[in-house]
Design a protein around this motif. Structure first.
Motif, PDB file in Angstrom:
ATOM      1  N   ARG A  23     -39.654  26.290  -1.698  1.00 15.08           N
ATOM      2  CA  ARG A  23     -39.006  27.547  -1.323  1.00 15.08           C
ATOM      3  C   ARG A  23     -38.093  27.270  -0.127  1.00 15.08           C
ATOM      4  O   ARG A  23     -38.205  26.234   0.532  1.00 15.08           O
ATOM      5  N   ASP A  35     -32.373  29.503  -3.488  1.00 14.66           N
ATOM      6  CA  ASP A  35     -33.500  30.374  -3.173  1.00 14.66           C
ATOM      7  C   ASP A  35     -33.209  31.127  -1.882  1.00 14.66           C
ATOM      8  O   ASP A  35     -32.643  30.554  -0.930  1.00 14.66           O
ATOM      9  N   ASN A  36     -33.590  32.385  -1.857  1.00 16.10           N
ATOM     10  CA  ASN A  36     -33.559  33.183  -0.626  1.00 16.10           C
ATOM     11  C   ASN A  36     -32.179  33.204   0.027  1.00 16.10           C
ATOM     12  O   ASN A  36     -32.049  33.201   1.252  1.00 16.10           O
ATOM     13  N   ARG A  42     -40.663  29.188 -10.435  1.00 15.50           N
ATOM     14  CA  ARG A  42     -40.969  28.231  -9.374  1.00 15.50           C
ATOM     15  C   ARG A  42     -40.092  26.990  -9.497  1.00 15.50           C
ATOM     16  O   ARG A  42     -39.850  26.501 -10.611  1.00 15.50           O
ATOM     17  N   CYS A  43     -39.651  26.490  -8.353  1.00 10.83           N
ATOM     18  CA  CYS A  43     -38.988  25.191  -8.295  1.00 10.83           C
ATOM     19  C   CYS A  43     -40.063  24.156  -7.981  1.00 10.83           C
ATOM     20  O   CYS A  43     -40.650  24.165  -6.902  1.00 10.83           O
TER      21      CYS A  43
END
Length: 614
Positions: free
Chosen positions: A457, A378-379, A433-434
């Motif tokens: 996140r 993520d990110n 979504r995680c």
């Protein structure tokens, strides 16, 4: 004191209580283990050492619930040591003897005994948890007799230790003032069952929770209401299998459901030798068949010996499918050099795997072993989650699967409590979504539960963010709200708010005080509560502390807490830190209280919702 512009406190709770206990003036203290040694107590063996322990010992799960600094903890050099600790003679002068107890559940082997004329007349053992809980002996029939306390550790296997603290005589049954109550909106196993490691999986519009022991199964379409389904698998003793442990659920290259799990063969121990087995499922995830060519991975494929090898987790990256598993390099029965191993699938059916090497080796020797690893992206970061002897942590960084290298950047706690929360795992849903669930271990006769679902996140600086799934807001019902409450060196009970199923959101601003916060599950006499206690440096939740200055937030502090009867989950500053606690409380301890000490504070807004059962 430093002035804080605003502090936001969000608490969802379903009643719990404080472990703060005052020994009454007419109580008789037998031992609190706060000295530099055991005084006149007689020591035999090596388990007790030469003096009381100060909390958790090396390679031990976190020990909580003791009072003060010292306690009896026989995990000296692990479970292998044995011994007996015996008190001097004392006279029984009160009808009850209260004490805190934790550790192994081995009657007559890990226990505390009351001896009269050398005979055991009362005994108690632990519950295979490191959380010390109150236990009481009724000794009315032994009034005025001479007696001794004997603490015993005669077990060298798993949970071969005992924890004891705060032994005193009283006219009050302390354990009767505390109860462990099952939550009403956390996921629980079917009646009579225990629960362990979760293995979540999202598939075709439904959330599936597989969980230990033995791959039990439930599903939901909304993350709130769950339907129990048949157990996915049983032990295949005809095939030489003795145990089936944790793993994961995934899809193969043809989108067929598969389970990968840790299998222990007959005559083997999980410390020395394990297999990775697989099973295929139908579209409903109800019927599963183990592969004919199991094991699909065994230890012969490693270039080094991996001890306590277990808990496969499968993920996809750059059109390849990979697996990680945990273990350690230091030969059993010792622990150390905890590792995560990396494998790559060589075919779409996921039956042929190549060992790529050690992805991560923990340089902290206290970690001991790694269990239940997981990875997600993520990110711009990869996050690696690990469960170790130290607790549940994450490491964010970059992942090079071609070379099998993970380069860490940031390391932190997934859970600051480290004891009641363990072995989390994740799944991705159709919203991108995680979602993560963790195991909340049970106490006494309670079988445990899973955490509420959390959305994960990764922040721009590589910090893990955990937030409660917004679907839980559907459980809110009766609402109470108030604003601009000013307090100076005082407490304020929230009138009309009693019970054990609430969500509370509070904003604190203009803080100019030494401490401020909330007391939950307050007793009518004010002697018991679960305290959420704050200052400008740390947050203290029922005795567990988090340093707020490590959260990298300048002026706004936020808490979001779910307290569901004996289960308490606290989310700090939009999920940058979390605490899970299991607490006991009295049946009438239902009050909620705002407080401030040595200064003043303004509660900008206060919102309370009663929570519905699932």
């Amino acid at each position: 004191m430093k002035k804080l512009n605003i502090f936001i406190l969000c608490i969802t709770f379903c009643v719990s209580s404080c472990l703060k206990v005052k020994v009454a003036e007419n109580d008789v203290l037998i031992a609190d283990f706060e000295g530099d040694d055991y005084g006149e107590w007689e020591i035999t063996g090596e388990a007790f050492g030469s003096r009381p322990a100060h909390g958790t010992l090396p390679y031990q799960n976190e020990v909580v619930g003791f009072l003060g600094n010292g306690l009896v903890n026989t995990f000296n050099n692990g479970d292998i040591t044995q011994g007996i600790l015996t008190s001097p003679l004392f006279e029984i002068q009160r009808p009850y003897i209260n004490f805190l107890i934790g550790g192994g559940n081995h009657p007559s082997q890990t226990c505390i005994n009351l001896l009269i004329d050398g005979e055991v007349v009362r005994t108690a053992t632990g519950s295979n948890v490191e959380d010390l809980m109150w236990h009481t002996w009724n000794v009315t029939s032994f009034m005025n007799k001479k007696s001794r306390i004997q603490i015993v550790d005669k077990h060298s296997g798993g949970w071969g230790h005992i924890n004891i603290d705060q032994i005193y005589q009283s006219s009050v049954d302390e354990s009767g003032n505390r109860m462990i109550c099952e939550p009403i909106y956390h996921f629980k196993p079917e009646s009579g069952q225990r629960i362990g490691d979760p293995h979540p999986f999202y598939h075709k519009g439904s959330y599936h929770l597989f969980y230990q022991p033995g791959w039990c199964h439930a599903k939901s379409t909304n993350l709130i209401h769950w339907e129990y389904l048949p157990r996915a698998m049983e032990v295949s003793r005809a095939l030489g299998e003795e145990h089936l442990f944790s793993g994961c659920v995934t899809l193969d290259g043809f989108s067929n459901p598969m389970i990968f799990y840790t299998s222990i063969g007959q005559g083997k121990t999980e410390k020395e030798y394990a297999w990775i087995w697989a099973a295929r499922g139908d579209a409903s995830l109800i019927k599963w068949n183990k592969l004919n060519n199991n094991p699909i991975l065994d230890e012969e494929q490693h270039s080094v010996k991996i001890w306590d090898w277990r808990d496969p987790f499968v993920f996809k990256h750059n059109d390849h499918i990979f697996m990680v598993a945990g273990g350690h390099l230091t030969p059993a029965p010792e622990f150390g050099r905890a590792t995560v191993e990396l494998y790559r699938a060589e075919n779409d059916s996921l039956t042929n795997w190549k060992y790529l090497g050690i992805l991560f080796e923990d340089q902290n020797t206290a970690s001991g072993n790694i269990e239940c690893p997981f990875l997600f992206q993520d990110n711009g970061y990869w996050a690696l989650g690990i469960s170790t002897f130290r607790g549940v942590e994450y490491i964010t960084g970059s992942l090079e699967t071609n070379s099998g290298v993970f380069i860490p950047k940031y390391r932190g706690w997934i859970e600051a409590s480290r004891k009641h929360f363990y072995a989390p795992s994740i799944t991705m849903d159709d919203k991108g979504r995680c979602l993560m669930w963790g195991w909340i271990q049970g106490l006494k006769d309670w079988k445990g539960c899973l955490t509420i679902p959390r959305v994960l996140r990764i922040s721009g600086n590589g910090q893990l963010i955990q937030k409660p799934a917004p679907e839980l807001q559907r459980l809110r019902c009766k609402h109470y709200t108030k604003s601009n409450i000013q307090l100076t060196d005082s407490k304020q009970i929230l009138k009309g708010i009693k019970g054990d199923s609430f969500e509370i959101i509070a904003e604190f601003k203009d803080v100019n005080a030494k401490y401020f916060g909330l007391n939950l599950l307050c007793s009518n006499d004010g002697e018991r509560s679960v305290a959420i206690r704050c200052d400008d440096k740390e947050l203290n939740v029922n005795g567990l502390k988090i340093a707020l200055n490590k959260l990298n937030i300048d002026q706004i502090y936020k808490l979001h807490v779910f307290l569901d009867k004996s289960v308490l989950e606290v989310f700090v500053n939009d999920g940058r830190a979390c605490i899970t606690r299991v607490v006991g409380y009295g049946k009438d301890d239902l009050g909620v209280e705002l407080f401030v000490e040595s200064g003043d504070v303004t509660i900008k807004t206060l919102n309370v919702w009663k929570m519905k059962s699932i």
